[in-house]
Every structure is written in structure tokens, then in C-alpha cells.
Design a protein around this motif. Sequence first.
Motif, PDB file in Angstrom:
ATOM      1  N   GLU A   1     119.540  24.469 110.187  1.00  0.00           N
ATOM      2  CA  GLU A   1     119.540  24.207 108.915  1.00  0.00           C
ATOM      3  C   GLU A   1     120.840  24.400 108.254  1.00  0.00           C
ATOM      4  O   GLU A   1     121.432  23.537 107.383  1.00  0.00           O
ATOM      5  CB  GLU A   1     118.740  24.971 107.979  1.00  0.00           C
ATOM      6  CG  GLU A   1     117.084  24.639 108.189  1.00  0.00           C
ATOM      7  CD  GLU A   1     116.315  25.262 107.170  1.00  0.00           C
ATOM      8  OE1 GLU A   1     116.145  24.370 106.208  1.00  0.00           O
ATOM      9  OE2 GLU A   1     115.775  26.384 107.382  1.00  0.00           O
ATOM     10  N   PHE A   2     121.667  25.283 108.938  1.00  0.00           N
ATOM     11  CA  PHE A   2     123.118  25.667 108.329  1.00  0.00           C
ATOM     12  C   PHE A   2     123.833  25.754 109.530  1.00  0.00           C
ATOM     13  O   PHE A   2     123.575  26.373 110.622  1.00  0.00           O
ATOM     14  CB  PHE A   2     123.091  26.751 107.458  1.00  0.00           C
ATOM     15  CG  PHE A   2     122.361  26.671 106.234  1.00  0.00           C
ATOM     16  CD1 PHE A   2     123.020  26.107 104.943  1.00  0.00           C
ATOM     17  CD2 PHE A   2     121.011  27.035 106.198  1.00  0.00           C
ATOM     18  CE1 PHE A   2     122.285  25.968 103.981  1.00  0.00           C
ATOM     19  CE2 PHE A   2     120.273  26.985 104.838  1.00  0.00           C
ATOM     20  CZ  PHE A   2     120.959  26.581 103.808  1.00  0.00           C
ATOM     21  N   HIS A   3     125.171  25.420 109.514  1.00  0.00           N
ATOM     22  CA  HIS A   3     126.200  25.600 110.619  1.00  0.00           C
ATOM     23  C   HIS A   3     127.641  25.719 110.002  1.00  0.00           C
ATOM     24  O   HIS A   3     128.132  25.533 108.955  1.00  0.00           O
ATOM     25  CB  HIS A   3     126.054  24.136 111.131  1.00  0.00           C
ATOM     26  CG  HIS A   3     126.906  24.242 112.515  1.00  0.00           C
ATOM     27  ND1 HIS A   3     128.188  23.480 112.705  1.00  0.00           N
ATOM     28  CD2 HIS A   3     126.835  24.588 113.700  1.00  0.00           C
ATOM     29  CE1 HIS A   3     128.733  23.621 113.933  1.00  0.00           C
ATOM     30  NE2 HIS A   3     128.024  24.472 114.636  1.00  0.00           N
ATOM     31  N   THR A   4     128.339  26.773 110.808  1.00  0.00           N
ATOM     32  CA  THR A   4     129.572  26.918 110.277  1.00  0.00           C
ATOM     33  C   THR A   4     130.591  26.194 111.355  1.00  0.00           C
ATOM     34  O   THR A   4     130.315  25.989 112.684  1.00  0.00           O
ATOM     35  CB  THR A   4     130.246  28.314 110.277  1.00  0.00           C
ATOM     36  OG1 THR A   4     129.855  28.913 111.555  1.00  0.00           O
ATOM     37  CG2 THR A   4     129.584  29.158 109.419  1.00  0.00           C
ATOM     38  N   VAL A   5     131.669  25.582 110.801  1.00  0.00           N
ATOM     39  CA  VAL A   5     132.593  24.836 111.572  1.00  0.00           C
ATOM     40  C   VAL A   5     133.976  24.748 111.043  1.00  0.00           C
ATOM     41  O   VAL A   5     134.226  24.880 110.056  1.00  0.00           O
ATOM     42  CB  VAL A   5     132.233  23.514 111.827  1.00  0.00           C
ATOM     43  CG1 VAL A   5     132.094  22.559 110.385  1.00  0.00           C
ATOM     44  CG2 VAL A   5     133.078  22.514 112.512  1.00  0.00           C
ATOM     45  N   ASP A   6     135.028  24.760 111.985  1.00  0.00           N
ATOM     46  CA  ASP A   6     136.355  24.666 111.633  1.00  0.00           C
ATOM     47  C   ASP A   6     136.800  23.616 111.099  1.00  0.00           C
ATOM     48  O   ASP A   6     136.408  22.476 111.482  1.00  0.00           O
ATOM     49  CB  ASP A   6     137.205  25.000 112.937  1.00  0.00           C
ATOM     50  CG  ASP A   6     138.736  25.314 112.577  1.00  0.00           C
ATOM     51  OD1 ASP A   6     139.397  24.579 111.546  1.00  0.00           O
ATOM     52  OD2 ASP A   6     139.271  26.509 112.812  1.00  0.00           O
ATOM     53  N   GLU A   7     137.195  23.730 109.720  1.00  0.00           N
ATOM     54  CA  GLU A   7     137.647  22.515 108.826  1.00  0.00           C
ATOM     55  C   GLU A   7     138.468  21.607 109.532  1.00  0.00           C
ATOM     56  O   GLU A   7     138.573  20.084 109.415  1.00  0.00           O
ATOM     57  CB  GLU A   7     138.583  22.857 107.544  1.00  0.00           C
ATOM     58  CG  GLU A   7     139.823  23.674 107.775  1.00  0.00           C
ATOM     59  CD  GLU A   7     140.632  23.622 106.399  1.00  0.00           C
ATOM     60  OE1 GLU A   7     140.087  23.072 105.323  1.00  0.00           O
ATOM     61  OE2 GLU A   7     141.458  24.299 106.446  1.00  0.00           O
ATOM     62  N   ARG A   8     139.434  21.864 110.601  1.00  0.00           N
ATOM     63  CA  ARG A   8     140.309  20.891 111.155  1.00  0.00           C
ATOM     64  C   ARG A   8     139.603  19.916 112.096  1.00  0.00           C
ATOM     65  O   ARG A   8     140.446  18.983 112.644  1.00  0.00           O
ATOM     66  CB  ARG A   8     141.211  21.821 112.013  1.00  0.00           C
ATOM     67  CG  ARG A   8     142.139  22.615 111.029  1.00  0.00           C
ATOM     68  CD  ARG A   8     142.946  23.704 112.025  1.00  0.00           C
ATOM     69  NE  ARG A   8     142.522  24.620 112.488  1.00  0.00           N
ATOM     70  CZ  ARG A   8     142.752  25.430 113.487  1.00  0.00           C
ATOM     71  NH1 ARG A   8     143.856  25.684 113.685  1.00  0.00           N
ATOM     72  NH2 ARG A   8     141.955  26.575 113.499  1.00  0.00           N
ATOM     73  N   ILE A   9     138.287  20.040 112.136  1.00  0.00           N
ATOM     74  CA  ILE A   9     137.666  19.067 113.293  1.00  0.00           C
ATOM     75  C   ILE A   9     136.761  18.258 112.402  1.00  0.00           C
ATOM     76  O   ILE A   9     135.593  17.901 112.986  1.00  0.00           O
ATOM     77  CB  ILE A   9     137.163  19.766 114.570  1.00  0.00           C
ATOM     78  CG1 ILE A   9     136.097  20.729 114.235  1.00  0.00           C
ATOM     79  CG2 ILE A   9     138.163  20.023 115.318  1.00  0.00           C
ATOM     80  CD1 ILE A   9     135.115  21.270 115.311  1.00  0.00           C
ATOM     81  N   VAL A  10     136.811  18.362 111.103  1.00  0.00           N
ATOM     82  CA  VAL A  10     135.730  18.011 110.112  1.00  0.00           C
ATOM     83  C   VAL A  10     136.331  16.896 109.415  1.00  0.00           C
ATOM     84  O   VAL A  10     137.564  16.905 108.989  1.00  0.00           O
ATOM     85  CB  VAL A  10     135.100  18.929 109.195  1.00  0.00           C
ATOM     86  CG1 VAL A  10     134.092  18.340 108.679  1.00  0.00           C
ATOM     87  CG2 VAL A  10     134.400  20.198 110.137  1.00  0.00           C
ATOM     88  N   ALA A  11     135.601  15.829 108.732  1.00  0.00           N
ATOM     89  CA  ALA A  11     136.078  14.851 107.773  1.00  0.00           C
ATOM     90  C   ALA A  11     135.055  14.357 106.944  1.00  0.00           C
ATOM     91  O   ALA A  11     133.844  14.724 107.158  1.00  0.00           O
ATOM     92  CB  ALA A  11     136.631  13.426 108.468  1.00  0.00           C
TER      93      ALA A  11
END
Length: 333
Positions: free
Chosen positions: A100-110
Motif C-alpha cells: 500500500e505504501f512505498h519509499t523510493v529515491d526521488e532521483r528515479i521518479v517522475a
Amino acid sequence: MKAIVYQDHQLPITDPKALYDIDTEKPTPGARDILVRIKAISVNPIDTKIRRSSRPEKPRILGWDAVGEVVAIGEKVSLFVPGDKVYYAGSLVRPGTNAEFHTVDERIVAKMPTTCSDAQAAALPLTALTAWELLFDRLAVETEKPKTLLIIGAAGGVGSLLTQLASKLTKLRVIATASRPETVQWVKSLGADEVIDHSNSLVDECRKVGIEQVDYVASLTHTDSHYEDIIELLAPQGKLGLIDDPKTLDALPLKRKAISLHWELMFTRSLFETDDMIRQHEILTQVASLVDQGIIKTTLSEHYGSINAENLRKAHAMLESHKARGKIVLEGF
């Protein structure tokens, strides 16, 4: 939060414990992380490979492709704010997106394409990144030169994006392989100039459409089975790029033609936190723009319903059958 996990890698996908539902704690974002409420996911061959290849010490959450809404940000985040709708493909060394929730480094997101539904956008990130990096970062295709590209396995997730990118953004003549009537029609609809049957000799199939040699080969599946044909077809100083996992790969036969060999793994940048890691943010931003302009389209093929263990097992089973076309997506908890 709800999540789907696995632990016993030897179980067949038909076993209810091959993937199962749990409740677990919601993650907390690090300094450069965003916390995302997951809306939709897609399933990739890497999910099935990891599930079958190793036994984690504790239940592991798989899944990489995701679409969701940013609900919190780390103290050093500068690219996103809560409320942004984003899409991304995650990292191999962090818990996956089947939650349901996930953390991810902003540099690989758009930010996701504005013209797509959540399900349509979820089909894009991993395959779009892989296709883009293979075409432009590894093979270093020059967009204005009218050369020839052979894509082996063009109807799959990566092939579907690679066919579009090559046909829409370059002057390449795109030769795609597919072996069933429905996949032949699929890759034609994506822009392939020629479609040949990879269940036959690639050399013979290329000759049938007037192709004696190609400048680039993108081998996405069964590279070891086609390797001799690939070498014969590639022009002197041609380039071979691949993403699959051949049991062995002898590079020596490439020497006579000075063929260069290029591996593509979309996870390399996030795995090693390379200096150019933010390029994945930039690629996904460009892909979203291309989608919104109608230049390329989502490769969503099948929607398997809500995100739960039962539906994920069905999706894994389809991928393991090697009959999937495009991408399988699940949406909502």
C-alpha cells in the motif's frame, strides 16, 4: 499496511504460499526519499526470476513498476511535493511496490503522464527505462542516421516500448521478431517496418524481407539460441545489446567483425547510486511528455484486478507461460 510477499522460492506459483498477503508497518522516507501511496502496479519477468531464484531470510515484498500519490517527503527532497502523482520502477535493493505504501529515491521518479489512467501509466516505467537506456545510452543510436535495428522478442514489455521509441524518435529501419499472429499484429501496430518469425532462422527470415545485414541488434530474449545468427547478421562494427541472462556468452566470435557488446540493466543506476542516477528521472519525464503528445502509447495489455496475492499469482503464472503480450497491471487494494 497491506503487502504481498514471498519467502519459499521453491514453491510453484500455483501454491497459495508462493505469494501471500500480510499486514506490515508503513515505511518511513529517508532524506532523499518520497513516500508513495500505491495506486497501480505492473508485473515484470524480474519479479518471477527473483521469486524463483533465492530464499530471503524474512518475507520479501516484490514488485518494481508503480504509480501512486506522494504523501510525504524526506528533508532533502526537491523534485516533488505531497499530492504529486508519480510513476517509477524502484530499486532491486529495497522493498518492492507490491504494498500500500512505498519509499523510493526521488532521483528515479517522475510525474506520471497526465493523459493516462493509473493502470496505463503503471505499465510504462521499467520497460520504458530499459528500452530508452538500451537504445540511446548503450547502443548510442544516432537519431538522424538511416540504419537498421533488429529487435528480438519485440512483443514483450521492453520490446513494445523499444519498437515505439526506435520507430518514432529515430530514422532506423526497425525489424521486429514475433511468432504468433496476435504478436505479429501487435508489433506492426507499434511501428515495426518488418516483422519476422524468431522460431525460424533469423538469417533466413531477414533475407525473405531483403535484409542481408543489420547495424544494431537488441536481443531481449533467448540470446543464446540466436547468437550465431546475430553474429552473421550484424554488419562489421555493428552493435549488440542484450538484457536477458544467457547461460554462457562467448564474446570471442564478435572480434572478427569488431562487434561491440552492450549489457543493459535498468537497475544499475539505483543499485550503485551512480553520479548520473537522476537520468532516470529525466528519461521518465521525457517518456511522460511523449505519451501526453500521443507519440508513444502505453503497452498495457491485461488488467488483472485489484492488488492482492491471488491476482499476483495469476500474473506471475502468465509471465512464466511466456505467452504474455505487453504488460499486466493490477490496481487498488
